[in-house]
Design an enzyme around this catalytic site. Structure first.
Site, PDB file in Angstrom:
ATOM      1  N   GLY A 275       0.869  -1.185   0.000  1.00 27.28           N
ATOM      2  CA  GLY A 275       0.000   0.000   0.000  1.00 27.28           C
ATOM      3  C   GLY A 275       0.900   1.227   0.000  1.00 27.28           C
ATOM      4  O   GLY A 275       1.836   1.323   0.807  1.00 27.28           O
ATOM      5  N   ALA A 276       0.589   2.154  -0.926  1.00 28.60           N
ATOM      6  CA  ALA A 276       1.520   3.267  -1.164  1.00 28.60           C
ATOM      7  C   ALA A 276       1.919   4.041   0.107  1.00 28.60           C
ATOM      8  O   ALA A 276       3.120   4.229   0.367  1.00 28.60           O
ATOM      9  CB  ALA A 276       0.924   4.195  -2.214  1.00 28.60           C
TER      10      ALA A 276
ATOM     11  N   ARG B 155      10.118  -1.149  -4.665  1.00 32.40           N
ATOM     12  CA  ARG B 155       8.904  -1.250  -5.495  1.00 32.40           C
ATOM     13  C   ARG B 155       8.809   0.008  -6.364  1.00 32.40           C
ATOM     14  O   ARG B 155       8.954   1.116  -5.855  1.00 32.40           O
ATOM     15  CB  ARG B 155       7.651  -1.409  -4.627  1.00 32.40           C
ATOM     16  CG  ARG B 155       7.643  -2.755  -3.882  1.00 32.40           C
ATOM     17  CD  ARG B 155       6.286  -3.147  -3.390  1.00 32.40           C
ATOM     18  NE  ARG B 155       5.345  -3.467  -4.457  1.00 32.40           N
ATOM     19  CZ  ARG B 155       4.044  -3.618  -4.229  1.00 32.40           C
ATOM     20  NH1 ARG B 155       3.548  -3.470  -3.015  1.00 32.40           N
ATOM     21  NH2 ARG B 155       3.226  -3.916  -5.225  1.00 32.40           N
TER      22      ARG B 155
ATOM     23  N   ASP C 167      -1.607   4.431  -6.310  1.00 34.08           N
ATOM     24  CA  ASP C 167      -0.168   4.379  -6.004  1.00 34.08           C
ATOM     25  C   ASP C 167       0.574   5.566  -6.584  1.00 34.08           C
ATOM     26  O   ASP C 167       1.659   5.921  -6.129  1.00 34.08           O
ATOM     27  CB  ASP C 167       0.443   3.088  -6.536  1.00 34.08           C
ATOM     28  CG  ASP C 167       0.079   1.937  -5.630  1.00 34.08           C
ATOM     29  OD1 ASP C 167      -1.069   1.479  -5.696  1.00 34.08           O
ATOM     30  OD2 ASP C 167       0.941   1.538  -4.821  1.00 34.08           O
TER      31      ASP C 167
HETATM   32  O1  MRU Z   1       0.483  -4.071  -4.479  1.00 35.65           O
HETATM   33  P1  MRU Z   1      -0.115  -3.344  -3.320  1.00 35.65           P
HETATM   34  O2  MRU Z   1      -0.886  -4.231  -2.399  1.00 35.65           O
HETATM   35  O3  MRU Z   1       0.914  -2.493  -2.599  1.00 35.65           O
HETATM   36  O4  MRU Z   1      -1.155  -2.355  -4.000  1.00 35.65           O
HETATM   37  C1  MRU Z   1      -1.890  -1.485  -3.201  1.00 35.65           C
HETATM   38  C2  MRU Z   1      -2.866  -0.690  -3.954  1.00 35.65           C
HETATM   39  O5  MRU Z   1      -3.016  -0.816  -5.156  1.00 35.65           O
HETATM   40  C3  MRU Z   1      -3.621   0.361  -3.186  1.00 35.65           C
HETATM   41  O6  MRU Z   1      -4.888   0.570  -3.764  1.00 35.65           O
HETATM   42  C4  MRU Z   1      -2.832   1.685  -3.244  1.00 35.65           C
HETATM   43  O7  MRU Z   1      -1.525   1.495  -2.785  1.00 35.65           O
HETATM   44  C5  MRU Z   1      -3.482   2.742  -2.431  1.00 35.65           C
HETATM   45  S1  MRU Z   1      -3.219   2.453  -0.701  1.00 35.65           S
HETATM   46  C6  MRU Z   1      -4.002   3.590   0.232  1.00 35.65           C
END
Ligand code: MRU
Length: 368
Positions: A54-55, A90, A244
């Site tokens: 999650g970002a 990432r 993200d």
């Molecule tokens: O691959 P991830 O689980 O890190 O992807 C997360 C997402 O796509 C979320 O929707 C995004 O990071 C927004 S988090 C508030």
């Protein structure tokens, strides 16, 4: 947010004042394990293996990764090495780069002997700012939910569809897409959430469902392919997803499959909103489709699936035949034209360069 009645954040500093604690999200929803990070390498591994994801949480973990590096060696060279190590964990979430730059900028001004304290103080500031930001997103999003509720028969819930996990587990607390939902629920408004399972890693089925279960939010987990059908039959009042990376013109990169939901929403006249902290905006780019780097992950995330077996143990099984190739693009880009609005900490803006510039004039000026 609460887990079994106990308040948690997703990342915190241990009582010893330096070790960093995280929740291992690769084991949820079946096992709740707290992991201790003691080095920048630990932090980098936690991000790349998606123990944390999650970002906004990736950004916070990066900040603490720098703290752990400084504790070992607070020199300029060590700061540079930690920066490079964490930068490549990432590629899509811009919060990673944002947090790294903010930490480096803050520490460059501080003498080596004071860097450890300064690093921990700055990382803590990033975390508390994240929470305040998400609460503000919650307040603005709640206004939107209230408006939608006022056009529905009394006693019926607002049905929200969300994709992936943009909940408290993806941030330090509260979440982005989930903040309006938690705010509405806490205020006594009726909400129900359609939770996309979100193949291949199932962040919806595993993480969003875990969160909502724990907080008592009415929800239903659905196969990713069901959203369009539900929208055609009036079962979705609005979609809210996270992001993200958002470009200066309002294009949004989010978990793979988000674009398809936005297309279905457009076709059915369902409002499609993206909730985001401004740290997710990459002011240096405009065209999301061609300029946002899209992470590709290992194919075994597609060919295999992990869950709890009959003995209650986590187990991984193969889905696909031996010899079939699998592609695993982790994100896609939803163009601004498909987005009804961006829910930010400063209010809701149109997904456009002018909409974002009106809310964040200081950044818009710099990016020109
Ligand atoms: O691959 P991830 O689980 O890190 O992807 C997360 C997402 O796509 C979320 O929707 C995004 O990071 C927004 S988090 C508030």
């Amino acid at each position: 947010m609460k887990v079994n009645g106990v308040e948690y954040r997703t990342i915190w500093v241990d009582d010893d004042g330096w070790r960093v604690k995280i929740i291992d999200q690769t084991r949820l929803p079946h096992e709740f394990n707290v992991i201790t990070l003691t080095t920048a390498d630990d932090a980098a591994r936690a991000i790349s293996t998606m123990m944390v994801r999650g970002a906004p949480l990736i950004g916070a973990t990066t900040a603490y990764g720098i703290c752990l590096a400084m504790r070992h060696d607070a020199s300029d060279t060590a700061l540079d090495q930690a920066y490079k190590l964490l930068k490549h964990t990432r590629p899509t979430a811009v919060n990673l780069q944002w947090a790294l730059n903010a930490m480096r900028q803050a520490l460059n001004k501080v003498e080596e002997t004071h860097r450890v304290d300064a690093a921990y103080a700055f990382a803590a500031k990033i975390c508390s700012a994240d929470i305040a930001t998400n609460q503000a997103i919650g307040r603005h999003g709640f206004e939107l939910l209230r408006k939608i509720a006022s056009n529905k028969p009394a006693g019926t819930p607002v049905n929200i569809l969300t994709h992936c996990n943009a909940g408290w587990l993806a941030t330090v607390d509260w979440g982005t897409a989930t903040a309006p939902i938690y705010t509405a629920h806490n205020a006594g408004s009726l909400v129900h959430v359609w939770v996309d399972e979100t193949r291949p890693r199932n962040q919806g089925a595993a993480l969003t469902a875990f969160e909502f279960n724990q907080q008592g939010i009415p929800h239903t987990v659905i196969a990713d392919n069901l959203g369009g059908h539900l929208m055609q039959h009036g079962e979705v009042d609005l979609c809210i997803v996270g992001t993200d990376r958002t470009t200066a013109q309002g294009d949004v990169a989010n978990k793979i499959g988000t674009y398809l939901k936005a297309l279905a929403a457009k076709d059915n006249g369902v409002p499609f909103y993206v909730a985001l902290p401004s740290s997710t905006i990459d002011w240096s780019i405009g065209d999301g489709l061609n300029e946002i780097p899209i992470e590709q992950r290992a194919s075994d995330e597609v060919t295999h699936i992990t869950g709890r077996n009959e003995e209650g143990k986590l187990t991984t099984v193969q889905l696909t035949p031996d010899g079939s190739d699998a592609a695993n693009y982790a994100f896609d880009v939803t163009p601004a034209r498909l987005i009804s609005g961006l829910i930010t900490e400063r209010g809701i803006s149109e997904a456009s360069a002018s909409g974002l510039a009106a809310l964040f004039p200081e950044h818009a000026k710099l990016s020109r």
